[in-house]
Write a protein that holds these residues in place. Structure first.
Motif, PDB file in Angstrom:
ATOM      1  N   ILE A  41       0.713  -1.231   0.010  1.00  0.00           N
ATOM      2  CA  ILE A  41      -0.003  -0.022  -0.037  1.00  0.00           C
ATOM      3  C   ILE A  41       0.876   1.199   0.045  1.00  0.00           C
ATOM      4  CG2 ILE A  41      -1.784   1.261   1.204  1.00  0.00           C
ATOM      5  CD1 ILE A  41      -2.633  -1.508   0.260  1.00  0.00           C
ATOM      6  N   LEU A  42       0.840   2.187  -0.956  1.00  0.00           N
ATOM      7  CA  LEU A  42       1.487   3.465  -0.966  1.00  0.00           C
ATOM      8  C   LEU A  42       0.388   4.462  -0.373  1.00  0.00           C
ATOM      9  CD1 LEU A  42       2.958   3.618  -4.619  1.00  0.00           C
ATOM     10  CD2 LEU A  42       3.787   2.395  -2.561  1.00  0.00           C
ATOM     11  N   VAL A  43       0.914   5.377   0.700  1.00  0.00           N
ATOM     12  CA  VAL A  43       0.379   6.571   1.198  1.00  0.00           C
ATOM     13  C   VAL A  43       0.825   7.777   0.940  1.00  0.00           C
ATOM     14  CG1 VAL A  43      -0.790   4.694   2.822  1.00  0.00           C
ATOM     15  CG2 VAL A  43       1.157   6.155   3.546  1.00  0.00           C
ATOM     16  N   ASP A  44       0.168   8.830   0.928  1.00  0.00           N
ATOM     17  CA  ASP A  44       0.686  10.150   0.905  1.00  0.00           C
ATOM     18  C   ASP A  44       1.426  10.632   2.028  1.00  0.00           C
ATOM     19  OD1 ASP A  44      -1.623  10.832   2.335  1.00  0.00           O
ATOM     20  OD2 ASP A  44      -2.050  12.478   1.407  1.00  0.00           O
ATOM     21  N   VAL A  74       0.605  -6.531   5.042  1.00  0.00           N
ATOM     22  CA  VAL A  74       0.718  -5.748   3.999  1.00  0.00           C
ATOM     23  C   VAL A  74       1.582  -4.552   4.341  1.00  0.00           C
ATOM     24  CG1 VAL A  74      -0.209  -4.897   1.825  1.00  0.00           C
ATOM     25  CG2 VAL A  74      -1.412  -6.801   3.141  1.00  0.00           C
ATOM     26  N   PRO A  75       2.739  -4.502   3.835  1.00  0.00           N
ATOM     27  CA  PRO A  75       3.594  -3.382   3.953  1.00  0.00           C
ATOM     28  C   PRO A  75       2.775  -1.925   3.492  1.00  0.00           C
ATOM     29  CG  PRO A  75       4.546  -4.621   2.046  1.00  0.00           C
ATOM     30  CD  PRO A  75       3.393  -5.498   2.894  1.00  0.00           C
ATOM     31  N   VAL A  76       3.057  -1.025   4.311  1.00  0.00           N
ATOM     32  CA  VAL A  76       2.483   0.531   3.960  1.00  0.00           C
ATOM     33  C   VAL A  76       3.750   1.416   3.818  1.00  0.00           C
ATOM     34  CG1 VAL A  76       1.388   2.160   4.676  1.00  0.00           C
ATOM     35  CG2 VAL A  76       0.294   0.009   5.301  1.00  0.00           C
ATOM     36  N   GLU A  77       3.907   1.937   2.493  1.00  0.00           N
ATOM     37  CA  GLU A  77       5.193   2.784   2.229  1.00  0.00           C
ATOM     38  C   GLU A  77       4.663   4.165   2.040  1.00  0.00           C
ATOM     39  OE1 GLU A  77       7.842   2.180  -1.507  1.00  0.00           O
ATOM     40  OE2 GLU A  77       7.784   0.656  -0.591  1.00  0.00           O
ATOM     41  N   VAL A  78       5.451   5.017   2.496  1.00  0.00           N
ATOM     42  CA  VAL A  78       5.089   6.326   2.141  1.00  0.00           C
ATOM     43  C   VAL A  78       5.353   6.846   0.708  1.00  0.00           C
ATOM     44  CG1 VAL A  78       5.509   8.918   2.699  1.00  0.00           C
ATOM     45  CG2 VAL A  78       5.054   7.198   4.413  1.00  0.00           C
ATOM     46  N   TYR A  79       4.545   7.356  -0.181  1.00  0.00           N
ATOM     47  CA  TYR A  79       4.994   7.776  -1.480  1.00  0.00           C
ATOM     48  C   TYR A  79       4.549   9.332  -1.432  1.00  0.00           C
ATOM     49  CZ  TYR A  79       5.339   7.562  -6.662  1.00  0.00           C
ATOM     50  OH  TYR A  79       5.784   7.500  -7.885  1.00  0.00           O
ATOM     51  N   PRO A  80       5.549  10.296  -1.184  1.00  0.00           N
ATOM     52  CA  PRO A  80       5.260  11.644  -1.303  1.00  0.00           C
ATOM     53  C   PRO A  80       4.668  12.139  -2.555  1.00  0.00           C
ATOM     54  CG  PRO A  80       7.539  11.023  -0.220  1.00  0.00           C
ATOM     55  CD  PRO A  80       7.020   9.939  -0.986  1.00  0.00           C
ATOM     56  N   GLY A  81       3.730  13.367  -2.470  1.00  0.00           N
ATOM     57  CA  GLY A  81       3.193  14.068  -3.515  1.00  0.00           C
ATOM     58  C   GLY A  81       2.483  13.079  -4.259  1.00  0.00           C
TER      59      GLY A  81
END
Length: 377
Positions: free
Chosen positions: A331-334, A353-360
């Protein structure tokens, strides 16, 4: 080709847990057919070429902790949802008038169509007919359902309604379907899609472009009239049938569909002026349709070397669905402190499930489905 006006379409049967005064489902009852597959088996089948509309995911009742989160989210966002409904309803009335027929796209569009119908009745005293019909990526819209509506309401303007936008895939299917109806039958329909939230920037009829949690996205059939996803399989759906669906009557005790509507509608009276201002602002300065969200998703596809763009599900609603009924990869999050994704983090933790920060990121979050090999839903 036979004239659609005289096409012998089967009459709808009573389906779902909503009163018929709120919505009529134009769907064939497949309740007795065994269509469910486990998440893993369904994922393998979809990515091996079986169309997602030929089977259903196994639906499980949510845990007590998840239901508590749903109820909390509903309390916190009810007024916000009501305002988005009001703005969308005012735009529809302004553009189409009081003779509009609402056509919601099952499933996510159904509760939204009901809320818009209720707002127009409560605030403007117009009763808009409301039907819920099937649209399926890769197969198109249910033409028999549209013929039925047009036979019942000759000359009426139809307004298609959905819950939210992701990449805009359904908007594209709707546009293609309307072009096909015009070419083959001379039926001219407006393909503009009305939604509560348009984080994908792919329509100009919406209540907000904020990617916030519309609480109905939290649950499956228990907030959609106890109806399953729609099904289209040649051995089950005849030439004069509507697309199919299951009605999970055994879950009536757990049903929250009408409760969801009842939690939102009391706020209508208090948001009317704000809704009218919001709609007038959109009418005076039409929002741009830039498909900004799709461009984000294409960048993610390149960056993560994802073989099929359909494995990426953007937005709070779609990410929720990935975690509820697909096999997620990550999961990508802002940002991690985004209040719109608390339930996403809860679900992701439950499924490891891994959660990853995806800026912008344009959206609050994106769900990425684990690639087995081929196409995806």
């Amino acid at each position: 080709m036979a004239d659609w006006r005289t096409r012998p379409i089967n009459d709808p049967v009573r389906l779902g847990s909503y009163p018929t005064s709120d919505v009529i489902f134009l769907l064939k009852d497949l309740s007795e057919v065994n269509l469910e597959k486990s998440l893993d088996a369904r994922e393998r089948a979809i990515q091996s070429g079986t169309h997602y509309s030929e089977m259903l995911p196994e639906e499980k009742q949510p845990t007590a902790a998840y239901l508590e989160l749903y109820q909390e989210t509903l309390k916190q966002s009810a007024e916000k949802v009501a305002l988005a409904v009001g703005i969308t309803a005012e735009l529809i009335l302004h553009r189409k008038g009081p003779g509009t027929v609402l056509v919601s796209l099952a499933r996510a569009g159904t509760p939204v169509g009901i809320l818009i119908k209720r707002y127009v009745e409560d605030i403007h005293q117009h009763v808009l007919p409301h039907y819920s019909i099937s649209i399926i990526r890769g197969k198109g819209i249910d033409e028999n359902a549209l013929f039925y509506i047009l036979q019942k309401h000759p000359g009426a303007k139809l307004q298609f309604v959905d819950g939210w936008t992701g990449k805009g895939a359904i908007r594209n299917v709707l546009t293609e379907a309307c072009q096909k109806l015009d070419q083959e039958h001379g039926i001219k329909l407006d393909d503009e899609l009305a939604v509560l939230a348009d984080p994908g920037h792919c329509t100009d009829m919406f209540g907000t472009r904020e990617d916030f949690l519309i609480p109905s996205a939290c649950l499956n059939s228990t907030v959609s009239g106890l109806m399953s996803r729609t099904v289209l399989r040649e051995d089950l759906i005849g030439p004069y049938d509507f697309h199919g669906s299951k009605f999970y009557q055994d879950w009536l005790d757990q049903d929250l569909s009408n409760h969801f509507i009842a939690e939102i509608t009391p706020f209508f009276g208090g948001i009317v002026e704000q809704a009218e201002r919001g709609a007038n602002e959109f009418l005076a300065n039409p929002p741009e349709v830039t498909w900004k969200g799709l461009h984000d998703i294409q960048a993610i596809q390149r960056e993560y070397h994802i073989p099929d763009i359909n494995l990426i599900k953007p937005g709070v609603g779609e990410t929720t669905r990935v975690l509820l009924r697909r096999v997620p990869w990550k999961i990508l999050v802002d940002r991690l402190d985004n209040p719109n994704i608390r339930h996403i983090r809860l679900l992701a933790e439950a499924r490891d499930v891994p959660v990853e920060v995806y800026p912008g990121l344009t959206y609050s979050c994106c769900g990425i489905i684990k690639s087995v090999k081929g196409d995806a839903e």
